[in-house]
Design an enzyme around this catalytic site. Sequence first.
Site: not given
Length: 356
Positions: A136-138, A162, A166
Amino acid sequence: MTILVTGGAGFIGSNFVLDWLADASTRDERVVNLDALTYAGNLRNLASLQGDARHVFVKGDIGDRALVDRLLAEHQPRAVLHFAAESHVDRSILGPGAFIKTNVEGTFTLLEAARAYWSALEGDAKAAFRFHHVSTDEVYGSLAPDAPAFTETHPYEPNSPYSASKAASDHLVRAWHHTYGMPVLTTNCSNNYGPYHFPEKLIPLMIVNALAGKPLPIYGDGLQVRDWLYVGDHCSAIRTVLAKGRVGETYNIGGWNEKPNREIVHTVCALLDELRPSAEGPYTRLITHVKDRPGHDRRYAIDARKIERELGWRPAETFETGIRKTVRWYLEHADWVADVQSGGYRDWVAANYSAR
Ligand code: NAD
Ligand code: TYD
C-alpha cells in the site's frame, strides 16, 4: 502453469482471480487460492468459478508453514501473489494484534516457505519464479498539501498499526531479496474501489448506508485526500509487473485521482440521486461529520510514472467511469450486500463446500 494467490477471497484478491481467469493472456493458467476466510474473505465473490478446474480454493492461514509447504510442493506454482492481509486501518486501531500476526508474521512464514521451495527449483523454473508482494501507499506516511506525490524512493513513515505492519512486511520482502537473492517484486498501490469491496470501507459504506437511509459518517472535516484507483486497474497493473517487472524493484501504482473524502461522498450521493432517487430528497441530507480517526493521515498521493515509463502501464478507468460502474454494481448486487451484512455468506460456504 499455476500461480499461488493468498487472500484471493478478499476484495482485491477476488477481483484479481476473476480477472486472471478471464484475461486472454492468463486464463489458461490455474490459480491455487489460499485464504483463511476471515470476516473479510467471501467465497461468494468467486461463485462464478464454481466447478471450474482452473481454480483450486484452499481454506487456510498463510502462517501455517506445513500447509504452505504442502501447497507449494503439490502445485509447483511459478509465482506467489501475496494479497492476504488484515487491511482496515480502523480495525488496526481497535485491535493491532491480528495485523502483526498476519501482515508481519504471516508474511515472514510465507517468505520462508517460498524461499525453501524456490531454492530447490532448478534451471528455467528457478529463473522464472517470482514472489509478488502486494502493498500500500500508506507505508510512506502523510503528505503536506503541496508536497510532491510519493515516488518509490520516498522514506517509509507509517503512522497507523496497519501501515506499520505493511511497512514491516515490505522490509522483510526487500531483505529476502537482498540477503537470499529471492526473486521478489513489490507494488505499493493507492486506495482501491470497485465490486466486492467490503462495506466497512468508505465508498461501499456510503453507498450501502445511503440506500438504507442511514447517516453517512465523514471523519473530521472530510478534507483528507486519497488517490483512488479502480480495482480492475490495480489487477492489470499487478499482471503487468508480474510479467515484465524487474526483480527486486518496487513499483508505485495509482490512479492520478487525488480527491478529498468530502468530494467522494458528494459524488456517490449525486450518482445515487441520478440512478436511485430517494423520495425524501438528495442523499447529501444524510451526511454527518463524526469524530476524526486518531492519527488520521491527511494526504496520500502516488507518482505512478515509473510503472508507466518502464512497463507501459496506465489506468484504463477515470474516476468518473470507475465510480459510476461501482455504484451501479452495488445497485445490482443488493443480495451480495445483504449477505455480507447478515454474515449469511458463511452459511453459503458451509452449504456449498462442507461436503467437498
Ligand atoms: P481484504 O481485507 O478485503 O482481503 C484480505 C483477504 O485476506 C481476505 O480474504 C482474508 O480472509 C484473507 N486473509 C486475512 N488473513 C489471512 C491469513 N492469515 N491467511 C490467509 N488469508 C488471510 O483486503 P484487500 O482490500 O483485498 O487488500 C488486499 C491486499 O492489498 C492487502 O495486502 C492490502 O494491504 C493491499 N492493498 C489494499 C488496498 C485497498 O485499497 N484495499 C490498497 C493498496 C494495497
Ligand atoms: P478507508 O476506506 O478506511 O481507507 P484508508 O483509511 O485506508 O485510506 O478510508 C478512506 C478515507 O475515508 C480515510 O481518510 C478515512 C475516511 N472515512 C470516513 O471519513 N468515514 C468512514 O466511515 C470511513 C470508513 C472512512
